[in-house]
Write a protein that holds these residues in place. Structure first.
Motif, PDB file in Angstrom:
ATOM      1  N   ASP A 129     -12.794   3.444   2.346  1.00  0.00           N
ATOM      2  CA  ASP A 129     -13.757   3.765   1.298  1.00  0.00           C
ATOM      3  C   ASP A 129     -13.100   4.287   0.028  1.00  0.00           C
ATOM      4  O   ASP A 129     -13.722   4.264  -1.026  1.00  0.00           O
ATOM      5  N   ASN A 130     -11.865   4.765   0.101  1.00  0.00           N
ATOM      6  CA  ASN A 130     -11.202   5.382  -1.038  1.00  0.00           C
ATOM      7  C   ASN A 130     -10.221   4.404  -1.689  1.00  0.00           C
ATOM      8  O   ASN A 130      -9.118   4.205  -1.180  1.00  0.00           O
ATOM      9  N   PRO A 131     -10.570   3.794  -2.832  1.00  0.00           N
ATOM     10  CA  PRO A 131      -9.671   2.825  -3.486  1.00  0.00           C
ATOM     11  C   PRO A 131      -8.322   3.421  -3.889  1.00  0.00           C
ATOM     12  O   PRO A 131      -7.339   2.704  -3.993  1.00  0.00           O
ATOM     13  N   GLY A 132      -8.263   4.720  -4.089  1.00  0.00           N
ATOM     14  CA  GLY A 132      -7.008   5.370  -4.473  1.00  0.00           C
ATOM     15  C   GLY A 132      -5.954   5.337  -3.384  1.00  0.00           C
ATOM     16  O   GLY A 132      -4.767   5.528  -3.651  1.00  0.00           O
ATOM     17  N   GLU A 133      -6.361   5.096  -2.158  1.00  0.00           N
ATOM     18  CA  GLU A 133      -5.433   5.044  -1.024  1.00  0.00           C
ATOM     19  C   GLU A 133      -5.170   3.611  -0.579  1.00  0.00           C
ATOM     20  O   GLU A 133      -4.646   3.385   0.512  1.00  0.00           O
ATOM     21  N   LYS A 134      -5.506   2.648  -1.410  1.00  0.00           N
ATOM     22  CA  LYS A 134      -5.388   1.239  -1.034  1.00  0.00           C
ATOM     23  C   LYS A 134      -3.974   0.882  -0.574  1.00  0.00           C
ATOM     24  O   LYS A 134      -3.794   0.280   0.483  1.00  0.00           O
ATOM     25  N   GLN A 135      -2.957   1.243  -1.338  1.00  0.00           N
ATOM     26  CA  GLN A 135      -1.589   0.857  -0.982  1.00  0.00           C
ATOM     27  C   GLN A 135      -1.134   1.518   0.316  1.00  0.00           C
ATOM     28  O   GLN A 135      -0.507   0.880   1.158  1.00  0.00           O
ATOM     29  N   ASN A 136      -1.461   2.795   0.510  1.00  0.00           N
ATOM     30  CA  ASN A 136      -1.114   3.463   1.772  1.00  0.00           C
ATOM     31  C   ASN A 136      -1.806   2.781   2.947  1.00  0.00           C
ATOM     32  O   ASN A 136      -1.211   2.582   4.004  1.00  0.00           O
ATOM     33  N   PHE A 137      -3.074   2.426   2.758  1.00  0.00           N
ATOM     34  CA  PHE A 137      -3.836   1.757   3.813  1.00  0.00           C
ATOM     35  C   PHE A 137      -3.221   0.400   4.148  1.00  0.00           C
ATOM     36  O   PHE A 137      -3.059   0.058   5.317  1.00  0.00           O
ATOM     37  N   ILE A 138      -2.844  -0.351   3.125  1.00  0.00           N
ATOM     38  CA  ILE A 138      -2.219  -1.652   3.349  1.00  0.00           C
ATOM     39  C   ILE A 138      -0.906  -1.497   4.096  1.00  0.00           C
ATOM     40  O   ILE A 138      -0.638  -2.222   5.059  1.00  0.00           O
ATOM     41  N   ASP A 139      -0.072  -0.553   3.678  1.00  0.00           N
ATOM     42  CA  ASP A 139       1.222  -0.338   4.338  1.00  0.00           C
ATOM     43  C   ASP A 139       1.042   0.042   5.802  1.00  0.00           C
ATOM     44  O   ASP A 139       1.674  -0.531   6.694  1.00  0.00           O
ATOM     45  N   MET A 140       0.172   1.009   6.059  1.00  0.00           N
ATOM     46  CA  MET A 140      -0.041   1.465   7.432  1.00  0.00           C
ATOM     47  C   MET A 140      -0.676   0.371   8.290  1.00  0.00           C
ATOM     48  O   MET A 140      -0.252   0.123   9.415  1.00  0.00           O
ATOM     49  N   THR A 141      -1.678  -0.280   7.745  1.00  0.00           N
ATOM     50  CA  THR A 141      -2.412  -1.282   8.496  1.00  0.00           C
ATOM     51  C   THR A 141      -1.561  -2.506   8.795  1.00  0.00           C
ATOM     52  O   THR A 141      -1.584  -3.036   9.905  1.00  0.00           O
ATOM     53  N   SER A 142      -0.786  -2.968   7.818  1.00  0.00           N
ATOM     54  CA  SER A 142       0.028  -4.169   8.043  1.00  0.00           C
ATOM     55  C   SER A 142       1.078  -3.919   9.122  1.00  0.00           C
ATOM     56  O   SER A 142       1.314  -4.787   9.966  1.00  0.00           O
TER      57      SER A 142
END
Length: 99
Positions: free
Chosen positions: A46-59
């Motif tokens: 839900d938080n667009p500011g954490e997009k890159q962290n989410f992508i890194d962790m999720t990938s």
């Protein structure tokens, strides 16, 4: 900064909350699988500011799931990852960063 916090697990899958540093849930990641050929991974942030962290962790997490559940075969998981309701292509984003 965001973290994974396991919420629920069975033999066929798991639900993991994505929480911020205050412990507030800002998303989730869930997977279900059947045998060694069907893997479904769903997620929402839900938080667009954490997009890159989410992508890194999720990938990285998805890469581990693919190896442990699907093996090194040709099967690919069914991915449904969203940021604020908009679909994200994790593989495409990962390729853009490395290229």
């Amino acid at each position: 900064m965001i973290f994974f916090q396991p919420e629920f697990r069975t033999e066929q899958g798991e639900i993991i909350n994505v929480v911020d540093t205050n412990g507030k849930a800002v998303g989730y990641l869930a997977y279900l699988y059947k045998d060694e050929k069907d893997l479904y991974i769903m997620g929402q942030l839900d938080n667009p500011g954490e997009k890159q962290n989410f992508i890194d962790m999720t990938s990285n997490y998805i890469d581990g799931l693919k190896k442990s559940i699907l093996g090194n075969g040709e099967n690919e998981p069914n991915l449904f990852i969203h940021l604020g309701g908009e679909a994200m292509d994790i593989d495409k984003t990962k390729d853009e960063e490395s290229g």
